[in-house]
Design a protein around this motif. Structure first.
Motif, PDB file in Angstrom:
ATOM      1  N   ILE A  11       0.842  -1.202   0.000  1.00 36.14           N
ATOM      2  CA  ILE A  11       0.000   0.000   0.000  1.00 36.14           C
ATOM      3  C   ILE A  11       0.875   1.248   0.000  1.00 36.14           C
ATOM      4  N   LEU A  12       1.888   1.253   0.850  1.00 36.14           N
ATOM      5  CA  LEU A  12       2.795   2.404   0.937  1.00 36.14           C
ATOM      6  C   LEU A  12       3.575   2.591  -0.356  1.00 36.14           C
ATOM      7  N   SER A  13       4.090   1.504  -0.911  1.00 40.32           N
ATOM      8  CA  SER A  13       4.882   1.633  -2.134  1.00 40.32           C
ATOM      9  C   SER A  13       4.025   2.085  -3.313  1.00 40.32           C
ATOM     10  N   GLU A  14       2.780   1.635  -3.362  1.00 37.11           N
ATOM     11  CA  GLU A  14       1.888   2.086  -4.432  1.00 37.11           C
ATOM     12  C   GLU A  14       1.593   3.583  -4.294  1.00 37.11           C
ATOM     13  N   TRP A  15       1.360   4.019  -3.057  1.00 34.80           N
ATOM     14  CA  TRP A  15       1.091   5.437  -2.808  1.00 34.80           C
ATOM     15  C   TRP A  15       2.307   6.292  -3.168  1.00 34.80           C
ATOM     16  N   ILE A  16       3.491   5.831  -2.760  1.00 31.39           N
ATOM     17  CA  ILE A  16       4.716   6.588  -3.046  1.00 31.39           C
ATOM     18  C   ILE A  16       4.973   6.640  -4.547  1.00 31.39           C
ATOM     19  N   SER A  17       4.825   5.518  -5.242  1.00 31.80           N
ATOM     20  CA  SER A  17       5.100   5.543  -6.681  1.00 31.80           C
ATOM     21  C   SER A  17       4.082   6.394  -7.427  1.00 31.80           C
ATOM     22  N   ASP A  18       2.841   6.418  -6.964  1.00 33.92           N
ATOM     23  CA  ASP A  18       1.854   7.290  -7.591  1.00 33.92           C
ATOM     24  C   ASP A  18       2.219   8.760  -7.404  1.00 33.92           C
ATOM     25  N   ASN A  19       2.651   9.105  -6.194  1.00 35.69           N
ATOM     26  CA  ASN A  19       2.929  10.509  -5.895  1.00 35.69           C
ATOM     27  C   ASN A  19       4.304  10.973  -6.374  1.00 35.69           C
ATOM     28  N   LEU A  20       5.304  10.128  -6.254  1.00 38.99           N
ATOM     29  CA  LEU A  20       6.640  10.540  -6.686  1.00 38.99           C
ATOM     30  C   LEU A  20       6.816  10.455  -8.198  1.00 38.99           C
ATOM     31  N   GLY A  21       5.902   9.817  -8.857  1.00 45.08           N
ATOM     32  CA  GLY A  21       5.955   9.759 -10.306  1.00 45.08           C
ATOM     33  C   GLY A  21       5.208  10.914 -10.972  1.00 45.08           C
ATOM     34  N   SER A  22       4.795  11.876 -10.187  1.00 46.66           N
ATOM     35  CA  SER A  22       4.008  12.986 -10.724  1.00 46.66           C
ATOM     36  C   SER A  22       4.905  14.157 -11.127  1.00 46.66           C
ATOM     37  N   PRO A  23       4.400  15.021 -11.981  1.00 55.04           N
ATOM     38  CA  PRO A  23       5.163  16.220 -12.361  1.00 55.04           C
ATOM     39  C   PRO A  23       5.429  17.144 -11.168  1.00 55.04           C
ATOM     40  N   ALA A  25       6.094  16.245  -8.080  1.00 58.89           N
ATOM     41  CA  ALA A  25       7.256  15.737  -7.346  1.00 58.89           C
ATOM     42  C   ALA A  25       8.542  16.108  -8.071  1.00 58.89           C
ATOM     43  N   PHE A  26       8.523  16.037  -9.393  1.00 56.77           N
ATOM     44  CA  PHE A  26       9.696  16.414 -10.168  1.00 56.77           C
ATOM     45  C   PHE A  26      10.010  17.896  -9.985  1.00 56.77           C
ATOM     46  N   MET A  27       8.970  18.719 -10.019  1.00 57.37           N
ATOM     47  CA  MET A  27       9.178  20.156  -9.817  1.00 57.37           C
ATOM     48  C   MET A  27       9.708  20.443  -8.411  1.00 57.37           C
ATOM     49  N   ALA A  28       9.200  19.725  -7.424  1.00 64.45           N
ATOM     50  CA  ALA A  28       9.680  19.907  -6.050  1.00 64.45           C
ATOM     51  C   ALA A  28      11.153  19.516  -5.938  1.00 64.45           C
ATOM     52  N   ALA A  29      11.540  18.423  -6.602  1.00 66.14           N
ATOM     53  CA  ALA A  29      12.942  17.997  -6.572  1.00 66.14           C
ATOM     54  C   ALA A  29      13.829  19.029  -7.262  1.00 66.14           C
ATOM     55  N   CYS A  30      13.369  19.561  -8.376  1.00 61.58           N
ATOM     56  CA  CYS A  30      14.138  20.605  -9.079  1.00 61.58           C
ATOM     57  C   CYS A  30      14.270  21.848  -8.211  1.00 61.58           C
ATOM     58  N   LEU A  31      13.195  22.222  -7.531  1.00 61.27           N
ATOM     59  CA  LEU A  31      13.227  23.377  -6.633  1.00 61.27           C
ATOM     60  C   LEU A  31      14.210  23.153  -5.487  1.00 61.27           C
ATOM     61  N   LEU A  32      14.211  21.948  -4.949  1.00 59.25           N
ATOM     62  CA  LEU A  32      15.135  21.618  -3.857  1.00 59.25           C
ATOM     63  C   LEU A  32      16.590  21.736  -4.317  1.00 59.25           C
ATOM     64  N   VAL A  33      16.888  21.227  -5.499  1.00 62.24           N
ATOM     65  CA  VAL A  33      18.248  21.317  -6.035  1.00 62.24           C
ATOM     66  C   VAL A  33      18.611  22.777  -6.308  1.00 62.24           C
ATOM     67  N   ALA A  34      17.660  23.561  -6.807  1.00 68.36           N
ATOM     68  CA  ALA A  34      17.921  24.979  -7.068  1.00 68.36           C
ATOM     69  C   ALA A  34      18.205  25.727  -5.770  1.00 68.36           C
TER      70      ALA A  34
END
Length: 111
Positions: A11-23, A25-34
């Protein structure tokens, strides 16, 4: 107990993959690196400043390996189940075709 842990992990892995596979999450990761890159001059590009991003990315990568493996295993299991059902349907169709071909001569003789 094992089943309980396995179900919770799935259940947790499905929730994480659904949420971390979203645009998002990618934008948040880019913001964090910036933010990390912009903060470089503040910390004088120190070893600790570099260690923060290295440690963070290493931990995320390590955890994502297990998540991806679990997702891959679930996908393979679903594909195998679908293939089994298609194989069963194929056998049924072949059986019907053979039955129809076997009855064909009888139909011609009756006409």
């Amino acid at each position: 107990m094992k089943k309980f842990i396995t179900n919770r992990f799935e259940i947790l892995s499905e929730w994480i993959s659904d949420n971390l596979g979203s645009p998002y999450a990618f934008m948040a990761a880019c913001l964090l690196v910036a933010v990390w890159a912009i903060s470089g001059p503040v910390f004088q590009f120190s070893d600790t400043w570099q260690l923060v991003i290295n440690t963070g990315t290493t931990i995320c990568t390590f955890l994502m390996v297990f998540l991806l493996q679990n997702t891959g295993n679930r996908t393979i299991d679903e594909m195998e189940e679908r293939l089994r059902s298609l194989e069963f349907l194929n056998r049924e169709l072949l059986r019907e075709i053979r039955t129809m071909k076997a009855l064909e001569p009888d139909i011609r003789e009756a006409a």
